[in-house]
Design a protein around this motif. Structure first.
Motif, PDB file in Angstrom:
ATOM      1  N   GLY A  95       0.796  -1.290  -0.110  1.00  0.00           N
ATOM      2  CA  GLY A  95       0.134  -0.067  -0.012  1.00  0.00           C
ATOM      3  C   GLY A  95       0.774   1.422  -0.044  1.00  0.00           C
ATOM      4  N   HIS A  96       0.304   2.483   0.324  1.00  0.00           N
ATOM      5  CA  HIS A  96       1.020   3.845   0.375  1.00  0.00           C
ATOM      6  C   HIS A  96       1.961   3.665   1.431  1.00  0.00           C
ATOM      7  N   SER A  97       1.847   3.392   2.589  1.00  0.00           N
ATOM      8  CA  SER A  97       2.776   3.616   3.646  1.00  0.00           C
ATOM      9  C   SER A  97       3.858   2.331   3.573  1.00  0.00           C
ATOM     10  N   PRO A  98       5.200   2.777   3.749  1.00  0.00           N
ATOM     11  CA  PRO A  98       6.093   1.692   3.766  1.00  0.00           C
ATOM     12  C   PRO A  98       5.960   0.509   4.802  1.00  0.00           C
ATOM     13  N   ALA A  99       6.132  -0.554   4.678  1.00  0.00           N
ATOM     14  CA  ALA A  99       6.180  -1.598   5.617  1.00  0.00           C
ATOM     15  C   ALA A  99       7.053  -2.601   5.188  1.00  0.00           C
ATOM     16  N   ASP A 100       7.599  -3.393   6.209  1.00  0.00           N
ATOM     17  CA  ASP A 100       8.448  -4.548   5.977  1.00  0.00           C
ATOM     18  C   ASP A 100       7.744  -5.723   5.210  1.00  0.00           C
ATOM     19  N   PRO A 101       8.329  -6.356   4.151  1.00  0.00           N
ATOM     20  CA  PRO A 101       7.308  -7.321   3.652  1.00  0.00           C
ATOM     21  C   PRO A 101       7.040  -8.743   4.545  1.00  0.00           C
ATOM     22  N   VAL A 102       5.956  -9.238   4.534  1.00  0.00           N
ATOM     23  CA  VAL A 102       5.548 -10.495   5.428  1.00  0.00           C
ATOM     24  C   VAL A 102       5.141 -11.297   4.430  1.00  0.00           C
ATOM     25  N   ALA A 103       5.539 -12.630   4.782  1.00  0.00           N
ATOM     26  CA  ALA A 103       5.197 -13.711   3.894  1.00  0.00           C
ATOM     27  C   ALA A 103       3.658 -14.023   4.062  1.00  0.00           C
ATOM     28  N   LEU A 104       2.829 -14.367   2.831  1.00  0.00           N
ATOM     29  CA  LEU A 104       1.593 -14.465   3.098  1.00  0.00           C
ATOM     30  C   LEU A 104       1.202 -15.852   3.504  1.00  0.00           C
ATOM     31  N   ALA A 105       0.343 -16.123   4.446  1.00  0.00           N
ATOM     32  CA  ALA A 105       0.085 -17.151   5.020  1.00  0.00           C
ATOM     33  C   ALA A 105      -1.433 -17.371   5.037  1.00  0.00           C
ATOM     34  N   LEU A 106      -2.036 -18.261   4.477  1.00  0.00           N
ATOM     35  CA  LEU A 106      -3.223 -18.721   4.477  1.00  0.00           C
ATOM     36  C   LEU A 106      -3.733 -19.239   5.878  1.00  0.00           C
ATOM     37  N   PRO A 107      -4.905 -18.877   6.216  1.00  0.00           N
ATOM     38  CA  PRO A 107      -5.536 -19.284   7.569  1.00  0.00           C
ATOM     39  C   PRO A 107      -5.388 -20.583   7.917  1.00  0.00           C
ATOM     40  N   THR A 108      -5.934 -21.574   6.829  1.00  0.00           N
ATOM     41  CA  THR A 108      -5.686 -23.296   6.746  1.00  0.00           C
ATOM     42  C   THR A 108      -5.215 -23.764   5.554  1.00  0.00           C
ATOM     43  N   PRO A 109      -4.832 -24.800   5.480  1.00  0.00           N
ATOM     44  CA  PRO A 109      -4.249 -25.229   4.073  1.00  0.00           C
ATOM     45  C   PRO A 109      -5.550 -25.681   3.571  1.00  0.00           C
ATOM     46  N   PRO A 110      -5.741 -25.934   2.200  1.00  0.00           N
ATOM     47  CA  PRO A 110      -6.859 -26.545   1.589  1.00  0.00           C
ATOM     48  C   PRO A 110      -6.932 -27.855   1.572  1.00  0.00           C
ATOM     49  N   PRO A 111      -8.303 -28.351   1.370  1.00  0.00           N
ATOM     50  CA  PRO A 111      -9.346 -27.841   1.179  1.00  0.00           C
ATOM     51  C   PRO A 111      -9.983 -27.166   2.018  1.00  0.00           C
ATOM     52  N   TRP A 112     -11.017 -26.097   1.687  1.00  0.00           N
ATOM     53  CA  TRP A 112     -11.668 -25.182   2.846  1.00  0.00           C
ATOM     54  C   TRP A 112     -13.119 -25.425   2.583  1.00  0.00           C
ATOM     55  N   ASP A 113     -13.802 -25.285   3.691  1.00  0.00           N
ATOM     56  CA  ASP A 113     -15.356 -25.038   3.802  1.00  0.00           C
ATOM     57  C   ASP A 113     -15.550 -23.611   2.939  1.00  0.00           C
ATOM     58  N   ASN A 114     -14.991 -22.891   3.318  1.00  0.00           N
ATOM     59  CA  ASN A 114     -15.485 -21.606   2.560  1.00  0.00           C
ATOM     60  C   ASN A 114     -14.112 -20.828   2.113  1.00  0.00           C
ATOM     61  N   ILE A 115     -14.325 -19.920   1.171  1.00  0.00           N
ATOM     62  CA  ILE A 115     -13.042 -19.194   0.608  1.00  0.00           C
ATOM     63  C   ILE A 115     -12.580 -18.426   1.709  1.00  0.00           C
ATOM     64  N   PRO A 116     -11.119 -18.714   1.844  1.00  0.00           N
ATOM     65  CA  PRO A 116     -10.363 -18.187   2.987  1.00  0.00           C
ATOM     66  C   PRO A 116     -10.272 -16.685   2.725  1.00  0.00           C
ATOM     67  N   VAL A 117     -10.279 -16.004   4.048  1.00  0.00           N
ATOM     68  CA  VAL A 117      -9.853 -14.512   4.017  1.00  0.00           C
ATOM     69  C   VAL A 117      -8.598 -14.118   4.838  1.00  0.00           C
ATOM     70  N   VAL A 118      -7.646 -13.566   3.682  1.00  0.00           N
ATOM     71  CA  VAL A 118      -6.388 -13.096   4.578  1.00  0.00           C
ATOM     72  C   VAL A 118      -6.411 -11.482   5.120  1.00  0.00           C
ATOM     73  N   ARG A 119      -6.283 -11.469   6.267  1.00  0.00           N
ATOM     74  CA  ARG A 119      -6.277  -9.859   6.993  1.00  0.00           C
ATOM     75  C   ARG A 119      -5.001  -9.621   7.437  1.00  0.00           C
ATOM     76  N   GLN A 120      -4.376  -8.606   6.850  1.00  0.00           N
ATOM     77  CA  GLN A 120      -3.284  -8.235   7.135  1.00  0.00           C
ATOM     78  C   GLN A 120      -3.132  -6.476   7.070  1.00  0.00           C
ATOM     79  N   GLY A 121      -2.175  -5.951   8.084  1.00  0.00           N
ATOM     80  CA  GLY A 121      -1.828  -4.514   7.847  1.00  0.00           C
ATOM     81  C   GLY A 121      -1.736  -3.764   9.219  1.00  0.00           C
ATOM     82  N   GLY A 122      -1.853  -2.573   9.165  1.00  0.00           N
ATOM     83  CA  GLY A 122      -1.376  -1.705  10.137  1.00  0.00           C
ATOM     84  C   GLY A 122      -2.560  -0.831  10.685  1.00  0.00           C
TER      85      GLY A 122
END
Length: 323
Positions: A95-122
């Protein structure tokens, strides 16, 4: 770009020959500050183990973000834009503000009951993204050909297609059923249909797209020459050098370009460079001089003259008009 018989009829016909498969595989809700690093092959292997080519797309449903590949150039995208990375690979999204890169991690490995949602940020301004992948055996997505830029941003023009895409995005963001455990749902046609519309818009501005450009990617004479020009647009290519690299005579190479693409090799190279330059000017903050060197011009002045001839305005004026 339009042909004499209407708006890209040949392009439409050739796109219909492309076979795609894939799925939307997660949603992301980011708040400024955020920067994440993704290794998408891990996701593809979990969802489609047999996929050996990966096409990534990110739909910006709200807010604004940038994406950068290995070259570090940031391509910006806003609400309604679609980011495409036709050859996969590692990338950063932020985004607009600088931030150190963080590796993306899904909440749980597939298969999923629902489409997973990743939430991240300041906790700042929010950006919503729908992330997906497709795979295809078509030469357009062959990494060795580099027929497309490693990343590009497309905004669908107003009309039925963009309205349909927006409605589909809304559905993807809100829907939690049916389950992703269902292979039929996982292989939803939404990503396929969306990417086809995006390609139609992007390729309509490609050199000679309505004169057999996609067919040229499979031509035994043209394909190696196109791969060289696409892979190294900054190189000072000559017809002699291209012919030697593709093991044909200069006359054979020139004749084949004119028969299939209706232009000379050097004319094609100029149009390809202008197309890449237009993408860089529209979606990055590179200076005009930096863009010039990336597309094979030794001086900003020479590039500006060539760009004005092709696009009707100097690069700085063209960029300003694009907003």
């Amino acid at each position: 770009m339009t042909g004499p018989d209407g708006p890209s009829e040949t392009l439409n016909a050739t796109l219909e020959q492309i076979r795609l498969a894939g799925a939307i595989f997660f949603r992301a809700e980011f708040t400024d500050q955020f920067t994440f690093e993704s290794a998408p092959l891990a996701f593809a292997a979990a969802l489609t183990p047999r996929a050996d080519r990966l096409i990534l797309f990110h739909i910006v449903a709200a807010g604004e973000c940038w994406v950068a590949m290995e070259d570090g150039i940031r391509h910006w995208a806003a609400e309604g834009d679609v980011i495409v990375m036709p050859y996969g690979g590692r990338y950063l999204l932020g985004g607009h503000s600088p931030a150190d890169p963080v590796a993306l991690a899904l909440p749980t490995p597939p298969p999923w009951d629902n489409i997973p949602v990743v939430r991240q940020g300041g906790g700042g301004e929010r950006t919503d993204v729908v992330c997906g992948y497709l795979h295809s055996e078509h030469p357009l997505f062959d990494p060795s050909m580099r027929a497309l830029p490693p990343v590009f941003v497309v905004r669908l023009p107003e009309g039925p297609a963009s309205s349909w895409v927006r409605a589909s995005i809304d559905y993807a963001l809100e829907a939690t059923r049916p389950s992703n455990l269902s292979a039929a749902v996982l292989q939803t046609r939404l990503p396929e249909l969306l990417l086809m519309e995006v390609l139609r818009v992007h390729l309509s501005a490609e050199p000679s797209s309505e004169r057999g450009w996609l067919a040229a990617l499979q031509d035994p004479v043209l394909a190696p020459a196109l791969a060289l020009m696409h892979g190294r647009p900054e190189h000072q290519w000559s017809v002699k050098e291209l012919a030697a690299a593709t093991a044909v005579s200069r006359s054979v190479l020139d004749d084949r370009f004119r028969q299939v693409l209706h232009r000379s090799p050097i004319r094609y190279l100029t149009e390809w460079r202008m197309h890449l330059a237009q993408d860089l000017l529209a979606t990055t903050t590179l200076t005009v001089s930096e863009v010039a060197h990336r597309v094979g011009y030794q001086s900003e002045e020479a590039f500006s003259r060539a760009f004005k001839r092709e696009r009707g305005a100097p690069p700085s004026h063209w960029r300003t008009r694009q907003g």
